[in-house]
Design an enzyme around this catalytic site. Sequence first.
Site, PDB file in Angstrom:
ATOM      1  N   HIS A   1      -1.663   2.762  -4.857  1.00  0.00           N
ATOM      2  CA  HIS A   1      -2.068   4.111  -4.438  1.00  0.00           C
ATOM      3  C   HIS A   1      -0.852   5.002  -4.243  1.00  0.00           C
ATOM      4  O   HIS A   1       0.277   4.538  -4.061  1.00  0.00           O
ATOM      5  CB  HIS A   1      -2.918   4.056  -3.168  1.00  0.00           C
ATOM      6  CG  HIS A   1      -2.177   3.599  -1.945  1.00  0.00           C
ATOM      7  ND1 HIS A   1      -1.255   4.384  -1.293  1.00  0.00           N
ATOM      8  CD2 HIS A   1      -2.240   2.441  -1.252  1.00  0.00           C
ATOM      9  CE1 HIS A   1      -0.776   3.738  -0.253  1.00  0.00           C
ATOM     10  NE2 HIS A   1      -1.358   2.552  -0.193  1.00  0.00           N
TER      11      HIS A   1
ATOM     12  N   GLU B   1      -5.588  -4.164   1.568  1.00  0.00           N
ATOM     13  CA  GLU B   1      -4.236  -4.474   2.022  1.00  0.00           C
ATOM     14  C   GLU B   1      -4.241  -5.662   2.981  1.00  0.00           C
ATOM     15  O   GLU B   1      -5.255  -5.972   3.612  1.00  0.00           O
ATOM     16  CB  GLU B   1      -3.615  -3.236   2.692  1.00  0.00           C
ATOM     17  CG  GLU B   1      -2.159  -3.399   3.136  1.00  0.00           C
ATOM     18  CD  GLU B   1      -1.201  -3.764   2.009  1.00  0.00           C
ATOM     19  OE1 GLU B   1      -1.315  -4.901   1.495  1.00  0.00           O
ATOM     20  OE2 GLU B   1      -0.318  -2.942   1.673  1.00  0.00           O
TER      21      GLU B   1
END
Length: 233
Positions: A16, A101
Amino acid sequence: MSDRDASTPRVFLARHGETEWTINGRYTGITELELTSRGEKQVLGTGRRLVGPGKLIDPVQLERVFVSPRKRARKTFELLFGADSELAALEKVEFTEDIAEWGYGAYEGLLGEEIIARRKEQGLDIERPWDIWNDGCEGGESSEQATERLDGLINRIRDIQRPYMHGEKPVDIVLVAHGHILRAFTKRWLGIPMGSPLGMMLPPGGIGVLSYEEHDISAPAFLVGIALPLEEG
């Protein structure tokens, strides 16, 4: 990989774009953050150059896109492929915690030096410095837990790609996720224990590429360089 391996299935790792916590180095797991304006430009720049018909990541060649459910990863997916991407309509997109994550637990939002100071106060790390790859996170994810979920995803990907190792059908995969977990994924893709050293860098908005040597499902590899498709015209 030689030229004859061009049809071997690939896995693209898309990190990202930049967030405010990317800038100041805070550990960002479950916290929902927007991309900065610079972060959006990073992803758009990558998308313009690498994503689209005839480009490195060609939507027609994709079998599946796995996206972390965090807001910053979802936005990155939209910027890379377009909010009205046909991929979603074709049910090729899966939002999954499998590629979220690393779970930072009590270390969420902390700087590295703050984590070290906290652990020192607790009397930890007497014999060696804290290493997330080996020690995991207090109240968060252990190395073993991260390994288990990533290995599960890798097995799914290998099941998808195994029948098509010589290009019988395009089955490229994209993972849209986060810097730490994508590096962890790379270790496990290569069969490297999480705690073993492997220096890797993947900048915000960057793309990494994994594949296999000699069309062999049992020989996972990473591409240290890529040749971009020729532009038409």
